[in-house]
Design a protein around this motif. Structure first.
Motif, PDB file in Angstrom:
ATOM      1  N   ALA A 148       0.866  -1.189   0.000  1.00 30.20           N
ATOM      2  CA  ALA A 148       0.000   0.000   0.000  1.00 30.20           C
ATOM      3  C   ALA A 148       0.900   1.236   0.000  1.00 30.20           C
ATOM      4  CB  ALA A 148      -0.917  -0.003   1.223  1.00 30.20           C
ATOM      5  N   PRO A 149       1.248   1.769  -1.180  1.00 31.97           N
ATOM      6  CA  PRO A 149       2.264   2.829  -1.284  1.00 31.97           C
ATOM      7  C   PRO A 149       2.004   4.059  -0.417  1.00 31.97           C
ATOM      8  CG  PRO A 149       1.772   1.937  -3.448  1.00 31.97           C
ATOM      9  CD  PRO A 149       0.777   1.321  -2.512  1.00 31.97           C
ATOM     10  N   ARG A 150       0.771   4.554  -0.387  1.00 32.73           N
ATOM     11  CA  ARG A 150       0.504   5.764   0.391  1.00 32.73           C
ATOM     12  C   ARG A 150       0.697   5.507   1.883  1.00 32.73           C
ATOM     13  NH1 ARG A 150      -5.428   8.338   0.840  1.00 32.73           N
ATOM     14  NH2 ARG A 150      -5.576   6.693   2.406  1.00 32.73           N
ATOM     15  N   VAL A 151       0.130   4.409   2.362  1.00 31.51           N
ATOM     16  CA  VAL A 151       0.248   4.069   3.783  1.00 31.51           C
ATOM     17  C   VAL A 151       1.710   3.843   4.152  1.00 31.51           C
ATOM     18  CG1 VAL A 151      -0.292   2.298   5.501  1.00 31.51           C
ATOM     19  CG2 VAL A 151      -2.074   3.121   3.957  1.00 31.51           C
ATOM     20  N   HIS A 152       2.437   3.128   3.289  1.00 33.17           N
ATOM     21  CA  HIS A 152       3.849   2.841   3.549  1.00 33.17           C
ATOM     22  C   HIS A 152       4.652   4.136   3.608  1.00 33.17           C
ATOM     23  CE1 HIS A 152       7.971   1.393   2.810  1.00 33.17           C
ATOM     24  NE2 HIS A 152       7.546   0.274   3.388  1.00 33.17           N
ATOM     25  N   ALA A 153       4.374   5.065   2.697  1.00 26.81           N
ATOM     26  CA  ALA A 153       5.103   6.336   2.675  1.00 26.81           C
ATOM     27  C   ALA A 153       4.829   7.155   3.936  1.00 26.81           C
ATOM     28  CB  ALA A 153       4.708   7.136   1.433  1.00 26.81           C
ATOM     29  N   GLU A 154       3.576   7.155   4.394  1.00 25.53           N
ATOM     30  CA  GLU A 154       3.229   7.888   5.615  1.00 25.53           C
ATOM     31  C   GLU A 154       3.938   7.291   6.830  1.00 25.53           C
ATOM     32  OE1 GLU A 154      -0.999   7.615   5.626  1.00 25.53           O
ATOM     33  OE2 GLU A 154      -1.280   9.361   4.325  1.00 25.53           O
ATOM     34  N   LEU A 155       3.991   5.962   6.892  1.00 25.11           N
ATOM     35  CA  LEU A 155       4.668   5.307   8.005  1.00 25.11           C
ATOM     36  C   LEU A 155       6.174   5.527   7.953  1.00 25.11           C
ATOM     37  CD1 LEU A 155       2.860   1.884   8.513  1.00 25.11           C
ATOM     38  CD2 LEU A 155       3.172   3.690  10.207  1.00 25.11           C
ATOM     39  N   GLU A 156       6.729   5.489   6.756  1.00 22.85           N
ATOM     40  CA  GLU A 156       8.173   5.708   6.621  1.00 22.85           C
ATOM     41  C   GLU A 156       8.542   7.128   7.054  1.00 22.85           C
ATOM     42  OE1 GLU A 156      11.512   4.066   3.647  1.00 22.85           O
ATOM     43  OE2 GLU A 156       9.853   5.131   2.669  1.00 22.85           O
ATOM     44  N   LYS A 157       7.710   8.088   6.688  1.00 22.65           N
ATOM     45  CA  LYS A 157       7.923   9.472   7.127  1.00 22.65           C
ATOM     46  C   LYS A 157       7.878   9.562   8.649  1.00 22.65           C
ATOM     47  CE  LYS A 157       6.018  14.149   6.391  1.00 22.65           C
ATOM     48  NZ  LYS A 157       5.522  14.477   7.747  1.00 22.65           N
ATOM     49  N   ALA A 158       6.881   8.913   9.260  1.00 23.89           N
ATOM     50  CA  ALA A 158       6.749   8.926  10.716  1.00 23.89           C
ATOM     51  C   ALA A 158       7.927   8.235  11.393  1.00 23.89           C
ATOM     52  CB  ALA A 158       5.439   8.252  11.130  1.00 23.89           C
ATOM     53  N   LEU A 159       8.442   7.177  10.766  1.00 26.65           N
ATOM     54  CA  LEU A 159       9.581   6.447  11.325  1.00 26.65           C
ATOM     55  C   LEU A 159      10.804   7.354  11.426  1.00 26.65           C
ATOM     56  CD1 LEU A 159      10.757   3.602  12.168  1.00 26.65           C
ATOM     57  CD2 LEU A 159      11.507   3.416   9.782  1.00 26.65           C
ATOM     58  N   HIS A 160      11.025   8.185  10.423  1.00 26.70           N
ATOM     59  CA  HIS A 160      12.239   8.995  10.350  1.00 26.70           C
ATOM     60  C   HIS A 160      12.105  10.359  11.033  1.00 26.70           C
ATOM     61  CE1 HIS A 160      13.257   6.003   7.236  1.00 26.70           C
ATOM     62  NE2 HIS A 160      14.493   6.267   7.599  1.00 26.70           N
ATOM     63  N   GLU A 161      10.913  10.685  11.496  1.00 26.71           N
ATOM     64  CA  GLU A 161      10.720  11.940  12.223  1.00 26.71           C
ATOM     65  C   GLU A 161      10.929  11.727  13.721  1.00 26.71           C
ATOM     66  OE1 GLU A 161       7.458  14.308   9.450  1.00 26.71           O
ATOM     67  OE2 GLU A 161       6.770  13.110  11.155  1.00 26.71           O
ATOM     68  N   PRO A 162      11.390  12.744  14.443  1.00 25.94           N
ATOM     69  CA  PRO A 162      11.460  12.617  15.905  1.00 25.94           C
ATOM     70  C   PRO A 162      10.075  12.316  16.469  1.00 25.94           C
ATOM     71  CG  PRO A 162      12.604  14.592  15.151  1.00 25.94           C
ATOM     72  CD  PRO A 162      11.852  14.057  13.968  1.00 25.94           C
ATOM     73  N   CYS A 163      10.015  11.477  17.482  1.00 25.05           N
ATOM     74  CA  CYS A 163       8.726  11.192  18.112  1.00 25.05           C
ATOM     75  C   CYS A 163       8.335  12.364  19.013  1.00 25.05           C
ATOM     76  CB  CYS A 163       8.788   9.888  18.908  1.00 25.05           C
ATOM     77  SG  CYS A 163       9.791   9.962  20.409  1.00 25.05           S
ATOM     78  N   LEU A 164       7.125  12.329  19.519  1.00 29.18           N
ATOM     79  CA  LEU A 164       6.635  13.375  20.412  1.00 29.18           C
ATOM     80  C   LEU A 164       7.583  13.571  21.591  1.00 29.18           C
ATOM     81  CD1 LEU A 164       4.508  15.277  21.667  1.00 29.18           C
ATOM     82  CD2 LEU A 164       3.290  13.235  22.470  1.00 29.18           C
ATOM     83  N   TYR A 165       8.038  12.478  22.189  1.00 20.24           N
ATOM     84  CA  TYR A 165       8.892  12.586  23.377  1.00 20.24           C
ATOM     85  C   TYR A 165      10.274  13.114  23.011  1.00 20.24           C
ATOM     86  CZ  TYR A 165      10.384  11.374  28.135  1.00 20.24           C
ATOM     87  OH  TYR A 165      10.828  11.418  29.432  1.00 20.24           O
ATOM     88  N   ASP A 166      10.774  12.817  21.805  1.00 26.04           N
ATOM     89  CA  ASP A 166      12.036  13.417  21.357  1.00 26.04           C
ATOM     90  C   ASP A 166      11.922  14.938  21.382  1.00 26.04           C
ATOM     91  OD1 ASP A 166      13.662  11.144  20.748  1.00 26.04           O
ATOM     92  OD2 ASP A 166      12.551  10.831  18.891  1.00 26.04           O
ATOM     93  N   GLU A 167      10.792  15.462  20.925  1.00 25.17           N
ATOM     94  CA  GLU A 167      10.609  16.913  20.913  1.00 25.17           C
ATOM     95  C   GLU A 167      10.526  17.463  22.332  1.00 25.17           C
ATOM     96  OE1 GLU A 167      11.170  18.496  18.372  1.00 25.17           O
ATOM     97  OE2 GLU A 167      10.530  17.337  16.619  1.00 25.17           O
ATOM     98  N   VAL A 168       9.945  16.694  23.239  1.00 26.67           N
ATOM     99  CA  VAL A 168       9.896  17.103  24.648  1.00 26.67           C
ATOM    100  C   VAL A 168      11.312  17.175  25.226  1.00 26.67           C
ATOM    101  CG1 VAL A 168       9.147  16.418  26.962  1.00 26.67           C
ATOM    102  CG2 VAL A 168       7.576  16.175  25.028  1.00 26.67           C
ATOM    103  N   VAL A 169      12.115  16.154  24.965  1.00 25.50           N
ATOM    104  CA  VAL A 169      13.489  16.107  25.487  1.00 25.50           C
ATOM    105  C   VAL A 169      14.320  17.248  24.911  1.00 25.50           C
ATOM    106  CG1 VAL A 169      15.601  14.733  25.527  1.00 25.50           C
ATOM    107  CG2 VAL A 169      13.397  13.634  25.969  1.00 25.50           C
ATOM    108  N   ARG A 170      14.137  17.545  23.634  1.00 29.90           N
ATOM    109  CA  ARG A 170      14.861  18.653  23.006  1.00 29.90           C
ATOM    110  C   ARG A 170      14.450  19.992  23.614  1.00 29.90           C
ATOM    111  NH1 ARG A 170      14.912  16.739  16.584  1.00 29.90           N
ATOM    112  NH2 ARG A 170      15.964  14.750  16.976  1.00 29.90           N
ATOM    113  N   LEU A 171      13.168  20.110  23.967  1.00 30.50           N
ATOM    114  CA  LEU A 171      12.706  21.312  24.656  1.00 30.50           C
ATOM    115  C   LEU A 171      13.405  21.455  26.009  1.00 30.50           C
ATOM    116  CD1 LEU A 171      10.529  23.681  24.895  1.00 30.50           C
ATOM    117  CD2 LEU A 171       9.210  22.007  26.221  1.00 30.50           C
ATOM    118  N   LEU A 172      13.498  20.364  26.759  1.00 31.84           N
ATOM    119  CA  LEU A 172      14.178  20.401  28.055  1.00 31.84           C
ATOM    120  C   LEU A 172      15.623  20.874  27.892  1.00 31.84           C
ATOM    121  CD1 LEU A 172      12.880  17.062  29.666  1.00 31.84           C
ATOM    122  CD2 LEU A 172      12.228  19.396  30.313  1.00 31.84           C
TER     123      LEU A 172
END
Length: 277
Positions: A148-172
């Motif tokens: 499923a190309p669209r779903v796979h691309a969305e997941l791949e983008k999410a995989l390579h982006e910082p997670c929510l908690y990464d952004e929290v840690v960077r804020l700290l």
């Protein structure tokens, strides 16, 4: 006709239908067995998918706001905290999806389980995006979606982006807490692992102003983490009732896999830091 009466005369579909697409939503149920309980299972699962979609939207909003905090005078922490608080209510609604399924006896579940074939909630792409935002990353979880190309691309983008908690840690780190480069520069495609420096930062936050924006952010994150834990445990209990310890649909380990998931903490240092306050 009274001026107080609603307008009932529309050309084509109603404005409500144009916006909500109720006709589409209420005709997406195609049961595969004769068991009357299958409709409840199917609709409840579809409702869960909709809540996943809303919650992913909230957490992506929060992550983006934290990333942009302070830019052009923006109040990213407030925006993120508000999004997290909304997601708490949405998680409560999501978790309320379990009672209709939680009373299934093994015989009732078996009556339409074969209709699922290889299907399993394990394969939900939107739930996978939700887990990725929580920091539970794994490249192997993209494999089921290669077709499923669209779903796979969305997941791949999410995989390579910082997670929510990464952004929290960077804020700290930007707020002056001593977060090492090894944590800030970690491979974000891998599962988040707790760090003592992050634990120390949260200990300091919780030892300070309880009404400060970082403490309020921490509590909103803790509310989210608690409800995710409840979701996992309710899933475990519902599965135990319906199928015991049999292999799960789609070949998953079923209860054994859910038990392992239920033992994990989301945003781990927020929990362990409390021992040192």
């Amino acid at each position: 006709m009274s001026h107080d009466a609603p307008n009932l005369d529309f050309e084509g579909s109603t404005p409500y239908e144009d916006y909500v697409k109720a006709d589409v939503l209420t005709h997406l149920q195609h049961t595969l067995s004769d068991d009357p309980g299958e409709m409840v299972f199917l609709v409840t699962t579809q409702v869960m998918e909709l809540w996943f979609t809303v919650i992913v939207h909230e957490w992506e909003t929060a992550a983006r706001a934290l990333r942009e905090d302070g830019a052009d005078g923006g109040d990213g922490v407030r925006v993120a905290t508000d999004a997290l608080k909304r997601s708490v209510r949405e998680l409560e609604a999501l978790n309320a999806s379990w009672p209709p399924l939680g009373q299934l006896t093994p015989a009732q579940f078996n009556s339409y389980r074969s209709a699922l074939g290889e299907g399993s909630g394990f394969q939900s792409a939107m739930y996978r995006r939700l887990e990725f935002l929580l920091g539970d990353k794994s490249a192997s979880m993209l494999v089921p979606h290669r077709g499923a190309p669209r779903v796979h691309a969305e997941l791949e983008k999410a995989l390579h982006e910082p997670c929510l908690y990464d952004e929290v840690v960077r804020l700290l780190a930007r707020r002056g807490y001593g977060i090492p480069d090894a944590v800030l520069g970690r491979d974000v495609t891998r599962k988040y692992e707790p760090a003592p420096e992050v634990e120390a930062a949260w200990t300091a936050v919780y030892s300070g102003d309880q009404n400060g924006e970082l403490a309020r952010l921490g509590e909103a994150l803790t509310d989210v983490a608690e409800l995710v834990w409840r979701w996992r445990n309710d899933h475990l209990v519902a599965t135990r009732r319906a199928m015991g310890s049999k292999t799960g649909t789609g070949g998953s380990a079923g209860v054994a896999w859910l038990e392992k998931r239920a033992r994990g903490n989301v945003f781990p240092e927020l929990w362990t830091a409390r021992s040192y306050v």
